[in-house]
Design an enzyme around this catalytic site. Structure first.
Site, PDB file in Angstrom:
ATOM      1  N   ASN A 278       5.304 -60.299  -2.354  1.00  0.00           N
ATOM      2  CA  ASN A 278       5.455 -59.001  -1.697  1.00  0.00           C
ATOM      3  C   ASN A 278       4.165 -58.203  -1.836  1.00  0.00           C
ATOM      4  OD1 ASN A 278       7.114 -56.647  -0.579  1.00  0.00           O
ATOM      5  ND2 ASN A 278       6.320 -55.780  -2.484  1.00  0.00           N
ATOM      6  N   GLU A 279       3.599 -57.855  -0.711  1.00  0.00           N
ATOM      7  CA  GLU A 279       2.408 -57.001  -0.633  1.00  0.00           C
ATOM      8  C   GLU A 279       1.272 -57.455  -1.551  1.00  0.00           C
ATOM      9  OE1 GLU A 279       3.633 -52.954  -1.203  1.00  0.00           O
ATOM     10  OE2 GLU A 279       4.650 -52.846   0.726  1.00  0.00           O
TER      11      GLU A 279
END
Length: 479
Positions: A278-279
Site C-alpha cells: 500500500n502506497e
C-alpha cells in the site's frame, strides 16, 4: 511450611467439604486437565426468532425435530452475543420471546470409543459444498483415520485491458476498505463485531473490500466465502516510503510474507486479487525492481489470480505500475490538497483516470477516497470535517466514477468503512474519522448516500456480484 499446610487443611477441609455437600447438583467450571478435555462451541450458529403471535409456533410445529433451516429462513448468529444488537432487522432490536439456536457438532472419535467416557453439554452465558480429506495411518493399535473438511467454491478470475471478469462476466467492485478495529476489542477478533460488520455491508449494498493493510483473521475470509463478498487480499507491505527500504533483505522478507499469505488464503474463493503493498514510494528507481520481483514471485505462487499494489504516485513516475494487472489508485482531492475546493474534484479525477489509462491500458480501481468527518458536525455550505462535506465530496467523485466505470474503471472502495483508532497526532481527533460509520458502527450521512448508490449499481445489471450464492439473504446484492 508443609506442617503449616497440613494444619490449615485439617481445619478448613471439613468446612469446605460441608459447603460442597450443601451445593449438590452443581457443575464444576469446565477446565482442561490431564483427564479432561474441552470443546468450545463458540462461533456461528443458525438462528431463528419465533415471530408468531403467541411466540410458540416453534413448539407447536416441533422445530427441534428437524434441521432448523427446514422450518424457515435462518440467520447466522454469533455465540456468545446479543441478537438484539447484531442484526439490522428492526424486529429483533426489541424482540421478546422464544428464539431458536442450532449448531451441528462433531465429537472427536476418542470421546466415543470408550463407552465409559462421560460427555457433558454445558450451556454458558450451514449448508455448503466441501472437500472431505481422509488420512489413514497404520499404528501398533491398527489403522487410525483423521478427517478434515475444507469448504470450497469454484470460480474463475480474469483481467482484460478494460474489465475485471469473474466467471467470464464483468465485475464492478463497489465496496469499502476496512480495518480490524473496534472499541474495547481493538484489533482482537470478535464474532459479534464481525457479524455486525457483515450485516452493515449487506445493508450498504457493498460487494467487496480490501484487507487494508494486512491479512485479516481467517474467520473473516470464511465469512466472505459464505456471504459472497469479494476480497482484495493485502499483505502488510505498508510504510515503504524511503529508498533504504528497497533492499535485498527487505525483498527476501517481502517474498516470504507473500508465500505465507498465499499459502494461508489461496483456497478462499472470495479472494480474487493479491495486493503486495500500500502506497510504496513507487516513483523510486529501486522500487521498480523491488516491486517487479515481488509481483513476479506472487504470480508464480498463484498464477490463477491477478496481482496489484495500491499506489498514490504520479502516473508518469510510477515504476511499479507496468507489472501489475490492475491499477489501484488512492487519491484525496479536496482533502489533503486543495482542501475545501470541492469544485476541483471532477476535473482532477477525470485527468487522473485518463492519464493512467492512456499510459498503461489496464483496468483501474479507485482504491481509496474520502474525507474526515466528526459525527454531528453540520455546516452549510459544507465545511471540512462536517457530515455535509464528506457527503458532497463523495458526490463529486461519483459523477466521474459513473462516467468512467462504463469504460475502464472497474471499482471504487471508500476509505473507510468505519472510524478507527490511530496514533495521536495534530491531524487526528481520537483516530481516523473517514469512516461512513462511526467506530461504534452507527451511520453518518454519507452511509445513506453510499447505500443508495451501491444498491443502484447492484440492480443495474441484475447480475450477482458475488463469488458464491449466499443463503437466507433477502434483498442482497450478493444473490
Amino acid at each position: 511450611m508443609a506442617r503449616g499446610l497440613a494444619v490449615a487443611w485439617a481445619v478448613l477441609g471439613p468446612l469446605l467439604w460441608g459447603c460442597a455437600l450443601a451445593l449438590q447438583g452443581g457443575m464444576l467450571y469446565p477446565r482442561e486437565s490431564p483427564s479432561r478435555e474441552r470443546k468450545e462451541l463458540d462461533g456461528l450458529w443458525s438462528f431463528r426468532a419465533d415471530f408468531s403471535d403467541n411466540r410458540r409456533r416453534g413448539f407447536e410445529e416441533q422445530w427441534y425435530r428437524r434441521p432448523l433451516r427446514e422450518s424457515g429462513p435462518t440467520l447466522d448468529m454469533p455465540v456468545p452475543s446479543s441478537f438484539n444488537d447484531i442484526s439490522q432487522d428492526w424486529r429483533l432490536r426489541h424482540f421478546v420471546g422464544w428464539v431458536w439456536y442450532e449448531r451441528e457438532v462433531i465429537l472427536p472419535e476418542r470421546w466415543t470409543q470408550d463407552l465409559s467416557t462421560r460427555v457433558v453439554l454445558r450451556i454458558g452465558s450451514a449448508h455448503a459444498y466441501a472437500i472431505v480429506v481422509r488420512l489413514t495411518a497404520q499404528t501398533s493399535l491398527g489403522p487410525v483415520s483423521d478427517f478434515y473438511t475444507l469448504p470450497v467454491g469454484i470460480r474463475t478470475v480474469a483481467v482484460t485491458e478494460s474489465q475485471f471478469l469473474i466467471n467470464g462476466k464483468p465485475f464492478y467492485f463497489h465496496g469499502v476498505n476496512k480495518h480490524e478495529d473496534a472499541d474495547i476489542r481493538g484489533k482482537g477478533f470478535d464474532w459479534p463485531l464481525l457479524v455486525k460488520d457483515f450485516n452493515l455491508l449487506r445493508w450498504l449494498g457493498a460487494n467487496a473490500f480490501r484487507t487494508s493493510h494486512y491479512p485479516y483473521a481467517e474467520e473473516v475470509l470464511q465469512m466472505c466465502d459464505r456471504y459472497g463478498i469479494v476480497v482484495i487480499d493485502e499483505c502488510p507491505g505498508v510504510g515503504l516510503a524511503l529508498p533504504q527500504f528497497f533492499n535485498n533483505v527487505s525483498l527476501q522478507n517481502h517474498m516470504r510474507v507473500m508465500e505465507e499469505v498465499v499459502r494461508r488464503d489461496k483456497n478462499h474463493p472470495a479472494v480474487v486479487m493479491w495486493s503486495v503493498a500500500n502506497e510504496p514510494a513507487s516513483q523510486l528507481e529501486s522500487a521498480g525492481y523491488y516491486l517487479k520481483m515481488v509481483i513476479a514471485h506472487t504470480k508464480a505462487l498463484d498464477p490463477s489470480r491477478p496481482v496489484t499494489f495500491v499506489t498514490n504516485s504520479n502516473y508518469a513516475a510510477d515504476k511499479g505500475a507496468p507489472y501489475v494487472d490492475v491499477i489501484c489508485l488512492n487519491s484525496y482531492y479536496s482533502w489533503y490538497h486543495d482542501y475545501g475546493h470541492l469544485e476541483l474534484i471532477q476535473q482532477q479525477l477525470t485527468t487522473q483516470f485518463e492519464s493512467w489509462y492512456k499510459t498503461y491500458q489496464k483496468p483501474i480501481i479507485q482504491s481509496e477516497y474520502g474525507a474526515e468527518t466528526i459525527v454531528g458536525f453540520h455546516q452549510d455550505p459544507p465545511l471540512m470535517f462536517t457530515e455535509e462535506y464528506q457527503k458532497s465530496l463523495l458526490e463529486q467523485y461519483h459523477v466521474v466514477l459513473d462516467q468512467k466505470r462504463r469504460k475502464y474503471v472497474v471499482g471504487e472502495l471508500i476509505w473507510n468503512f468505519a472510524d478507527f483508532m490511530t496514533e495521536q497526532s495534530p491531524t487526528r481527533v481520537l483516530g481516523n474519522k473517514k469512516g461512513v460509520f462511526t467506530r461504534q458502527r452507527q451511520p453518518k450521512s454519507a452511509a445513506f448516500l453510499l447505500r443508495e448508490r451501491y444498491w443502484k449499481i447492484a440492480n443495474e445489471t441484475r447480475y450477482s456480484h458475488s463469488v458464491a450464492k449466499s443463503q437466507c439473504l433477502e434483498n442482497s446484492p450478493f444473490t
